[in-house]
Write a protein that holds these residues in place. Structure first.
Motif, PDB file in Angstrom:
ATOM      1  N   ASN A  34     -17.501  13.506  36.688  1.00 39.69           N
ATOM      2  CA  ASN A  34     -16.341  13.315  37.563  1.00 39.69           C
ATOM      3  C   ASN A  34     -15.518  14.592  37.701  1.00 39.69           C
ATOM      4  O   ASN A  34     -15.554  15.454  36.830  1.00 39.69           O
ATOM      5  N   ARG A  35     -14.781  14.652  38.810  1.00 39.54           N
ATOM      6  CA  ARG A  35     -13.746  15.676  38.918  1.00 39.54           C
ATOM      7  C   ARG A  35     -12.456  15.031  38.416  1.00 39.54           C
ATOM      8  O   ARG A  35     -12.197  13.855  38.696  1.00 39.54           O
ATOM      9  N   VAL A  36     -11.655  15.783  37.667  1.00 35.95           N
ATOM     10  CA  VAL A  36     -10.489  15.167  37.023  1.00 35.95           C
ATOM     11  C   VAL A  36      -9.191  15.910  37.328  1.00 35.95           C
ATOM     12  O   VAL A  36      -9.114  17.140  37.198  1.00 35.95           O
ATOM     13  N   THR A  83      -1.754  21.467  27.293  1.00 39.81           N
ATOM     14  CA  THR A  83      -2.972  20.679  27.539  1.00 39.81           C
ATOM     15  C   THR A  83      -4.073  21.576  28.107  1.00 39.81           C
ATOM     16  O   THR A  83      -5.240  21.480  27.707  1.00 39.81           O
ATOM     17  N   ALA A  84      -3.691  22.458  29.028  1.00 39.51           N
ATOM     18  CA  ALA A  84      -4.699  23.374  29.593  1.00 39.51           C
ATOM     19  C   ALA A  84      -5.259  24.276  28.491  1.00 39.51           C
ATOM     20  O   ALA A  84      -6.474  24.514  28.415  1.00 39.51           O
ATOM     21  N   MET A  85      -4.380  24.755  27.597  1.00 41.33           N
ATOM     22  CA  MET A  85      -4.850  25.599  26.487  1.00 41.33           C
ATOM     23  C   MET A  85      -5.809  24.823  25.579  1.00 41.33           C
ATOM     24  O   MET A  85      -6.846  25.347  25.157  1.00 41.33           O
ATOM     25  N   VAL A 123      -4.672  21.977  44.562  1.00 42.16           N
ATOM     26  CA  VAL A 123      -5.442  21.052  43.715  1.00 42.16           C
ATOM     27  C   VAL A 123      -6.900  21.060  44.167  1.00 42.16           C
ATOM     28  O   VAL A 123      -7.832  21.211  43.354  1.00 42.16           O
ATOM     29  N   HIS A 124      -7.107  20.962  45.487  1.00 47.17           N
ATOM     30  CA  HIS A 124      -8.477  20.982  46.019  1.00 47.17           C
ATOM     31  C   HIS A 124      -9.202  22.275  45.652  1.00 47.17           C
ATOM     32  O   HIS A 124     -10.362  22.243  45.244  1.00 47.17           O
ATOM     33  N   GLU A 125      -8.479  23.373  45.798  1.00 47.63           N
ATOM     34  CA  GLU A 125      -9.113  24.669  45.503  1.00 47.63           C
ATOM     35  C   GLU A 125      -9.607  24.736  44.060  1.00 47.63           C
ATOM     36  O   GLU A 125     -10.734  25.159  43.797  1.00 47.63           O
ATOM     37  N   GLY A 130     -14.523  23.967  40.258  1.00 42.45           N
ATOM     38  CA  GLY A 130     -15.079  23.343  39.055  1.00 42.45           C
ATOM     39  C   GLY A 130     -14.084  23.193  37.919  1.00 42.45           C
ATOM     40  O   GLY A 130     -14.445  22.891  36.787  1.00 42.45           O
ATOM     41  N   LYS A 131     -12.788  23.378  38.227  1.00 46.10           N
ATOM     42  CA  LYS A 131     -11.792  23.314  37.145  1.00 46.10           C
ATOM     43  C   LYS A 131     -11.198  21.904  37.002  1.00 46.10           C
ATOM     44  O   LYS A 131     -11.138  21.139  37.971  1.00 46.10           O
TER      45      LYS A 131
END
Ligand code: ASP
Ligand code: MG
Length: 408
Positions: A34-36, A83-85, A123-125, A130-131
């Protein structure tokens, strides 16, 4: 590939360990193909702490709402970075976005802004690259670029609105309980998790004290048809699905019982039964910005009547203060009385629209238990009563039992 919007509340990101747990769950979701986009709240307690700081430095004034938003938005900004870290440390590719960066535009009503538009290009970009996108809940920006917040609990709204804007395949609201329950399990030990509930039922339960989600976010979901699931971030149990009602959902008459403690009743007796009295009373109360819940007025035989209403007990002295100056307009011998120590019990279910006798059954179970009903109010899908606060737990248990809610 499906697109999933998840939201993790303050308790799910309360400390570094929980943030890493959230990061692992997000990665699991991504690895499942999934994309999240994950919306996160401020770490538990942070928003309240910031509010306290703001009050302390502002004494004797109330902090400016514009600055309040600049301050409060930092709570969520902290969590997105952490959270990203955590995701990156686990080998995932992730990027954080503030509300403004994600294109969430609002009106200028600071501290309770409404979303006016979402342009989620960034967000789309990131998703296309793939992020995993970690999005700050509860915040947006005005068309002038000022930071705004969406009212307490507003991260729910961010998640629902972003799910709508992205046309997500699934929206999951993660919290520290398994879903929406038939009653508070701390009060009714055999309360059961509800599998499916309608928007309207969840809204009625929220207004009756069962606060699992910000009401505005549920209204938004209803308006835009966003189906979402409330579930726990601490286990993998399926949660409660919230959606528009279907015919089959009507076969269950009562979906849940909710209770609200700490209520107070204000009674104005000896009021002249003439046009305009209710408008004077509730005009005064409304001007003081107080939220009134139940209202009861008796029919009068003598031209004199009583009007009672309930408010939260913290607001009762404000209500009394607001009413004193207008009492003389209401009659010659008017008396004002306030009573605390009451609580509200509500039964909620869309099935009530097509089943009769719900109120009678509820009242009988309370009477069999020797519990006195002080006030009653109903809507199409709710019957609510006021009882003494000391009886509320027992009342919840007998009513829950009467409607067989532990067994459905
Ligand atoms: N942090 C904000 C609050 O505590 C928003 C949220 O948690 O949803 O109200
Ligand atoms: Mg919340």
């Amino acid at each position: 590939m499906s697109l999933i919007v998840q939201k993790y509340g303050g308790s799910s990101v309360a400390n570094p360990e929980r943030i890493r747990n959230v990061a692992k769950r997000i990665i699991e979701t991504q690895r499942a193909g999934n994309r999240v986009v994950a919306v996160v709240s401020a770490m538990a307690g942070v928003t309240n702490h910031l509010i306290d700081l703001a009050k302390e430095v502002s004494v004797p004034l109330t902090p400016s709402e514009r600055e309040m938003d600049v301050l409060l938005s930092t709570g969520e900004q902290t969590t997105i970075a952490l959270t990203a870290m955590a995701l990156q440390s686990l080998g995932a590719e992730a990027a954080s976005l503030t509300g403004a960066q994600a294109g969430i535009e609002t009106d200028g009503l600071h501290t309770k802004a409404r979303i006016s538009n979402i342009s989620p290009d960034s967000v789309h970009e990131l998703l296309n690259a793939g992020k995993i996108v970690i999005l700050a809940g509860f915040q947006g920006k005005t068309s002038y670029g000022d930071i705004t917040t969406l009212g307490r609990g507003g991260s729910d709204l961010t998640a629902i609105a972003m799910a709508a804007a992205l046309d997500a395949d699934l929206c999951q609201i993660y919290t520290d309980v398994d879903g929406v329950y038939t009653c508070d399990p701390r009060v009714v030990s055999n309360a059961r998790k509800i599998d499916v509930i309608s928007y309207d039922e969840l809204l009625e339960m929220a207004s009756s004290g069962s606060k699992v989600m910000q009401s505005r976010s549920v209204e938004f979901a209803k308006k835009f048809g966003v189906i979402f699931e409330v579930r726990s971030s601490l286990n993998h149990h399926p949660g409660t699905l919230v959606k528009e009602e279907t015919m089959s959902m009507e076969s269950i008459v009562i979906r849940g019982v909710s209770l609200e403690r700490a209520q107070a009743k204000v009674t104005i007796s000896g009021v002249s039964d003439v046009p305009g009295t209710a408008s004077v009373i509730f005009g005064a109360v409304g001007n003081a910005n107080l939220i009134v819940d139940m209202i009861v007025q008796n029919v009068s035989k003598t031209g004199i009547t009583d009007i009672s209403f309930t408010v939260h007990k913290d607001e009762v002295s404000k209500a009394v203060d607001a009413l004193r100056p207008v009492l003389a307009e209401l009659g010659d011998d008017v008396n004002l009385e306030a009573t605390e120590g009451i609580a509200k019990l509500s039964v909620v279910g869309i099935g009530m629209r097509s089943h009769s006798g719900v109120a009678a059954e509820m009242f009988k179970s309370l009477s069999d238990a020797g519990i006195n009903i002080q006030m009653i109010s109903t809507s199409e899908i709710k019957v609510a009563v006021i009882v003494a606060e000391e009886d509320i737990d027992r009342a919840a248990n007998v009513v829950h039992e009467t409607f067989g809610l532990s067994k459905i």
